[in-house]
Scaffold this active site. Structure first.
Site, short mmCIF file in Angstrom:
data_model
loop_
_atom_site.label_atom_id
_atom_site.label_comp_id
_atom_site.label_asym_id
_atom_site.label_seq_id
_atom_site.Cartn_x
_atom_site.Cartn_y
_atom_site.Cartn_z
N CYS A 344 0.82 -1.21 0.00
CA CYS A 344 0.00 0.00 0.00
C CYS A 344 0.85 1.26 0.00
O CYS A 344 0.93 1.99 1.00
CB CYS A 344 -0.95 -0.04 1.18
N TYR A 373 21.82 -6.25 -4.42
CA TYR A 373 20.97 -5.26 -3.74
C TYR A 373 19.49 -5.60 -3.94
O TYR A 373 18.65 -4.70 -4.07
CB TYR A 373 21.32 -3.83 -4.20
C1 LIG Z 1 28.94 -0.96 -1.59
C2 LIG Z 1 30.42 -0.95 -1.54
C3 LIG Z 1 31.16 -1.66 -2.49
C4 LIG Z 1 30.54 -2.39 -3.65
O1 LIG Z 1 29.99 -1.56 -4.60
P1 LIG Z 1 29.45 -2.16 -5.99
O2 LIG Z 1 28.94 -1.00 -6.70
O3 LIG Z 1 28.41 -3.16 -5.66
O4 LIG Z 1 30.63 -2.78 -6.67
C5 LIG Z 1 32.54 -1.67 -2.35
N1 LIG Z 1 33.16 -1.03 -1.33
C6 LIG Z 1 32.48 -0.33 -0.41
C7 LIG Z 1 33.22 0.35 0.67
C8 LIG Z 1 31.09 -0.26 -0.48
O5 LIG Z 1 30.41 0.44 0.43
#
Ligand SMILES: *Cc1c(COP(=O)(O)O)cnc(C)c1O
Length: 419
Positions: A344, A373
């Site tokens: 909703c 994600y």
């Molecule tokens: C989220 C993150 C990643 C990975 O990022 P991607 O875009 O999924 O490759 C790498 N290092 C740090 C510190 C992050 O916060």
């Protein structure tokens, strides 16, 4: 490239029909392909072969399922973790402590203790107060914490604001201008051993220029730090390389192009490089499989109401993200539709006025490129159970996270007897 293809008119994950999975596990459900994960892990490693023997630490937050982590552990991947929970998952999946990096601006003393106990490879420290706390915790335990400072290079990543991390207004890393002071502080703290430098400017980057600019700034800073007497043995270049979501958009740079840029930008650095890819490894390796509940006539076009919702896949409502929508058994026709879930909220919309395959009630569909994600951000909003996950390998498949019964969800609350 991925391993979700039509075989005899029905979409399969490798050798397994998505219809079979939907019948046996129910929908919505995430389905991952082992061959795709393995291929991406290998392609990324090969792209970096010219840079020596880097430590590739998978960003666990992209997909923390233990079966996925175990798949990557077998590929020699380490883990980039941002919480005690991720650290414990990585260890439980068989990733050795000496391949684990701990990132994040809010590490607590308890989390530091756990990581020191495990003997992880490196703490990526994001502020001077964090360095002081880590040193104190290490001294208390009679240990020395190996650290790098994550530097905020102040470059504009050119990605969605919510996944940009390398601008000076962002909460991440030590400001570029303060780096020399921060290293001087760390060198004087008894519980720390400075071993490197780290940078990560954002996610879903579709252009190499901001990465190159960040790496060049890091290279210049390394020279300055070495001149000041610091020993730098590692340089962690983070993750962030984008993946194709919308087939109408230009392709992001290939891992090979990224590898060439890195090799050039880091020439003569004389360090062990580290990388933290997340999305690149797992995004295309997963789909969210969902069933159409009903079609409802709308003012502009039809609403296709599916049994997956924003609590299962948050990216469209959080980042206005685009996921390709495909039919599991396409009939060949198309329709103009707005695809929505049952939650909703008007934000519970996967696609607006999009030309999709022609759907009828009871049809199965997938949201593509949902392996990163996706499940990891799922919630129980609207008292919907957490989304289950399935891992396929060839013609074998297993439920790697079971659907939580609604009774369990409800039993988690406690109604006090004084009520
Ligand atoms: C989220 C993150 C990643 C990975 O990022 P991607 O875009 O999924 O490759 C790498 N290092 C740090 C510190 C992050 O916060």
């Amino acid at each position: 490239m991925d391993h979700f293809e039509l075989i005899d008119g029905v979409m399969h994950a490798e050798g397994v029909s998505l219809e079979t999975i939907a019948e046996q596990v129910g929908t919505p459900v995430y389905v991952y392909s082992t061959a795709t994960i393995e291929r991406h892990a290998q392609v990324f490693r090969e792209a970096l072969a010219a840079t020596g023997d880097p430590l590739i630490a998978f960003a666990v937050k992209a997909n923390p399922n233990r079966a996925v982590l175990a798949t990557l552990a077998k590929q020699g991947y380490g883990a980039d973790v941002v919480s005690a929970g991720e650290l414990m998952r990585a260890r439980a999946a068989g990733i050795p402590a000496d391949r684990i990096v701990f990132s994040g601006v809010g590490k607590t003393a308890d989390e530091m203790r756990l990581a020191l106990e495990e003997g992880i490879f490196q703490f990526n420290v994001e502020s001077e107060p964090e360095a002081e706390m880590l040193s104190a915790v290490a001294v208390e335990m009679g240990k020395i914490a190996p650290i790098a400072f994550r530097i905020n290079p102040d470059v504009i990543a050119g990605t969605h604001a919510k996944i940009s991390t390398g601008g000076k207004e962002n909460k991440f890393g030590v400001a570029y201008d303060r780096a020399v002071q921060a290293y001087a502080l760390a060198a004087a703290l008894p519980g720390l051993r400075v071993q490197g430098i780290a940078v990560h400017i954002g996610s879903q980057l579709t252009n190499l220029d901001p990465l190159r600019a960040a790496f060049e700034k890091i290279g210049a800073l390394m020279a300055e730090l070495r001149a000041a007497g610091h020993v730098l043995a590692t340089a962690d270049l983070g993750g962030g390389l984008g993946v194709p979501y919308d087939p109408a958009e230009p392709l992001p740079p290939s891992p090979a192009a990224y590898g060439q840029m890195v090799a050039k930008a880091t020439k003569g650095w004389n360090v062990r490089l580290m990388f933290e890819p997340g999305r690149l490894i797992v995004a295309n390796a997963g789909v969210l499989l969902s069933r159409v509940i009903r079609i409802k006539q709308g003012a502009a076009n039809d609403f296709v109401i599916v049994d997956a919702a924003m609590n299962d896949l948050m990216r469209p409502s959080l980042y206005d993200a685009w996921h390709d929508i495909r039919a599991v058994r396409p009939r060949g026709d198309t329709m103009s539709s707005t695809v929505v879930g049952p939650v909703c909220e008007t934000g519970d919309t996967f696609a607006t006025n999009r030309v999709t395959p022609d759907f009828e009630a009871d049809d199965l569909m997938v949201f593509a490129t949902a392996g990163a994600y996706g499940a990891t951000m799922a919630s129980t909003y609207n008292s919907r159970a957490l989304t289950p996950e399935v891992l396929v390998k060839g013609d074998k498949w297993s439920v790697v996270r079971a659907r939580q019964p609604l009774e369990t969800l409800i039993a988690g609350d406690n109604v006090p007897d004084w009520l």
